[in-house]
Design a protein around this motif. Structure first.
Motif, PDB file in Angstrom:
ATOM      1  N   THR A 188       0.830  -1.210   0.000  1.00 29.94           N
ATOM      2  CA  THR A 188       0.000   0.000   0.000  1.00 29.94           C
ATOM      3  C   THR A 188       0.860   1.254   0.000  1.00 29.94           C
ATOM      4  OG1 THR A 188      -1.746  -1.158   1.221  1.00 29.94           O
ATOM      5  CG2 THR A 188      -1.832   1.246   1.216  1.00 29.94           C
ATOM      6  N   LEU A 193       2.330   1.855  -3.478  1.00 31.42           N
ATOM      7  CA  LEU A 193       1.380   2.222  -4.528  1.00 31.42           C
ATOM      8  C   LEU A 193       0.515   3.437  -4.207  1.00 31.42           C
ATOM      9  CD1 LEU A 193       0.613  -1.408  -5.425  1.00 31.42           C
ATOM     10  CD2 LEU A 193       0.994   0.309  -7.175  1.00 31.42           C
ATOM     11  N   GLU A 194       0.475   3.855  -2.941  1.00 30.89           N
ATOM     12  CA  GLU A 194      -0.408   4.957  -2.570  1.00 30.89           C
ATOM     13  C   GLU A 194       0.292   6.184  -1.988  1.00 30.89           C
ATOM     14  OE1 GLU A 194      -3.454   5.179  -3.421  1.00 30.89           O
ATOM     15  OE2 GLU A 194      -3.674   3.138  -4.154  1.00 30.89           O
ATOM     16  N   HIS A 195       1.461   6.013  -1.397  1.00 31.91           N
ATOM     17  CA  HIS A 195       2.132   7.172  -0.811  1.00 31.91           C
ATOM     18  C   HIS A 195       2.534   8.162  -1.903  1.00 31.91           C
ATOM     19  CE1 HIS A 195       4.964   9.641   1.459  1.00 31.91           C
ATOM     20  NE2 HIS A 195       4.407   9.141   2.556  1.00 31.91           N
ATOM     21  N   SER A 218       6.022   8.054  -3.478  1.00 32.23           N
ATOM     22  CA  SER A 218       6.462   6.819  -4.128  1.00 32.23           C
ATOM     23  C   SER A 218       6.535   7.021  -5.643  1.00 32.23           C
ATOM     24  CB  SER A 218       5.486   5.681  -3.807  1.00 32.23           C
ATOM     25  OG  SER A 218       5.733   4.563  -4.633  1.00 32.23           O
ATOM     26  N   ARG A 278       3.718   5.211  -7.316  1.00 31.82           N
ATOM     27  CA  ARG A 278       2.465   5.980  -7.243  1.00 31.82           C
ATOM     28  C   ARG A 278       2.447   7.090  -8.282  1.00 31.82           C
ATOM     29  NH1 ARG A 278      -0.900   8.953  -7.875  1.00 31.82           N
ATOM     30  NH2 ARG A 278      -2.442   9.879  -6.472  1.00 31.82           N
ATOM     31  N   GLN A 279       3.555   7.724  -8.486  1.00 32.92           N
ATOM     32  CA  GLN A 279       3.642   8.813  -9.473  1.00 32.92           C
ATOM     33  C   GLN A 279       3.545   8.294 -10.901  1.00 32.92           C
ATOM     34  OE1 GLN A 279       7.268  10.909  -8.471  1.00 32.92           O
ATOM     35  NE2 GLN A 279       6.612  11.224  -6.347  1.00 32.92           N
ATOM     36  N   THR A 329      -1.101   6.492 -12.285  1.00 30.39           N
ATOM     37  CA  THR A 329      -2.056   7.501 -11.800  1.00 30.39           C
ATOM     38  C   THR A 329      -3.485   6.970 -11.686  1.00 30.39           C
ATOM     39  OG1 THR A 329      -2.365   8.281 -14.080  1.00 30.39           O
ATOM     40  CG2 THR A 329      -0.682   9.394 -12.743  1.00 30.39           C
ATOM     41  N   ARG A 371      -4.195   0.797  -9.568  1.00 38.70           N
ATOM     42  CA  ARG A 371      -3.389   0.644  -8.353  1.00 38.70           C
ATOM     43  C   ARG A 371      -4.059  -0.339  -7.395  1.00 38.70           C
ATOM     44  NH1 ARG A 371      -3.110   6.298  -8.382  1.00 38.70           N
ATOM     45  NH2 ARG A 371      -4.216   6.434  -6.372  1.00 38.70           N
ATOM     46  N   SER A 373      -2.595   8.849   2.977  1.00 34.68           N
ATOM     47  CA  SER A 373      -2.753   7.959   1.823  1.00 34.68           C
ATOM     48  C   SER A 373      -2.589   6.488   2.209  1.00 34.68           C
ATOM     49  CB  SER A 373      -1.730   8.318   0.737  1.00 34.68           C
ATOM     50  OG  SER A 373      -0.401   8.140   1.225  1.00 34.68           O
TER      51      SER A 373
END
Length: 216
Positions: free
Chosen positions: A38, A41-43, A46, A49-50, A53, A58, A135
């Motif tokens: 998590t 993929l969510e912070h 990361s 994560r960037q 989108t 995700r 997040s």
């Protein structure tokens, strides 16, 4: 009478303590995996994560990762030894069916709660401030934007679905070896589709492990 009960408890602990430790470790590992995946993929900081989108994509990746984690735990030598319940609901069901004795059920459930919490504490130690970021939020499972009523109904449905699958598949001679695969697929699907409604728990030990450090 009290002495007899005490002797029964000690005998059970001596005989089956490895299985209790395995149950604790199993849910602990699951919690660590959930926290790491998590955060990756969510912070917001990361790189993954960037790069990804799309929120649904995700969640799908998180679902696949957690499904694979469950499959690995169930198929591992440890998982085969304890039965890899890693969920009080599964333990209570097998107790109701007479497949597990009362004291074993109690110690299994205690181990699951303790293991899940210790696993999350270790994840917090590893990921530090990332776990507290909104997040990630200690991977807490709480009702989504539709409220507690929808979350309750959603958890009821998905829990019913996964237990029905376990009971049906595990009692079918041809399908039984693939129980873990079915469980992994359901976990992946639930996280992708249902998570926005309730956080997708199906597991009170897993939910409590996140609720304590998040103060929620």
């Amino acid at each position: 009478m009290t002495k007899k009960i005490g002797c029964a408890i000690m005998q059970t602990l001596r005989k089956h303590y490895p299985e209790y430790l395995i149950e604790a470790a199993g849910l602990g590992i699951f919690m660590i995996s959930a926290a790491v995946v998590t955060a990756l993929l969510e912070h917001p900081n990361s790189l993954i994560r960037q790069a990804i989108t799309d929120l649904i994509l995700r969640r799908f990746i998180i679902g696949i990762a957690m499904g694979l984690t469950a499959i690995c735990i169930i198929y591992s030598p440890w998982g085969k030894q304890s039965g890899a319940h890693i969920n009080p609901v599964v333990t209570l069901t097998f107790f109701r069916l007479g497949k597990i004795k009362p004291w074993d059920a109690i110690f299994y459930i205690l181990a699951q709660f303790i293991g899940g919490f210790l696993g999350l504490l270790l994840a917090i130690r590893i990921l530090r401030d990332a776990m507290a970021d909104p997040s990630v939020n200690y991977i807490v499972t709480i009702p989504g934007t539709y409220g507690a009523g929808y979350a309750f109904l959603a958890e009821l449905i998905i829990s019913f679905g996964v237990m029905l699958m376990i009971l049906f598949v595990s009692n079918n001679r041809k399908l039984a070896p693939f129980t873990a695969m079915f469980a992994g697929l359901l976990i992946a699907a639930y996280i992708t589709i249902e998570a926005p409604l309730s956080g997708m728990s199906m597991n009170p030990a897993r939910t409590l492990a996140s609720a304590i450090p998040s103060h929620n």
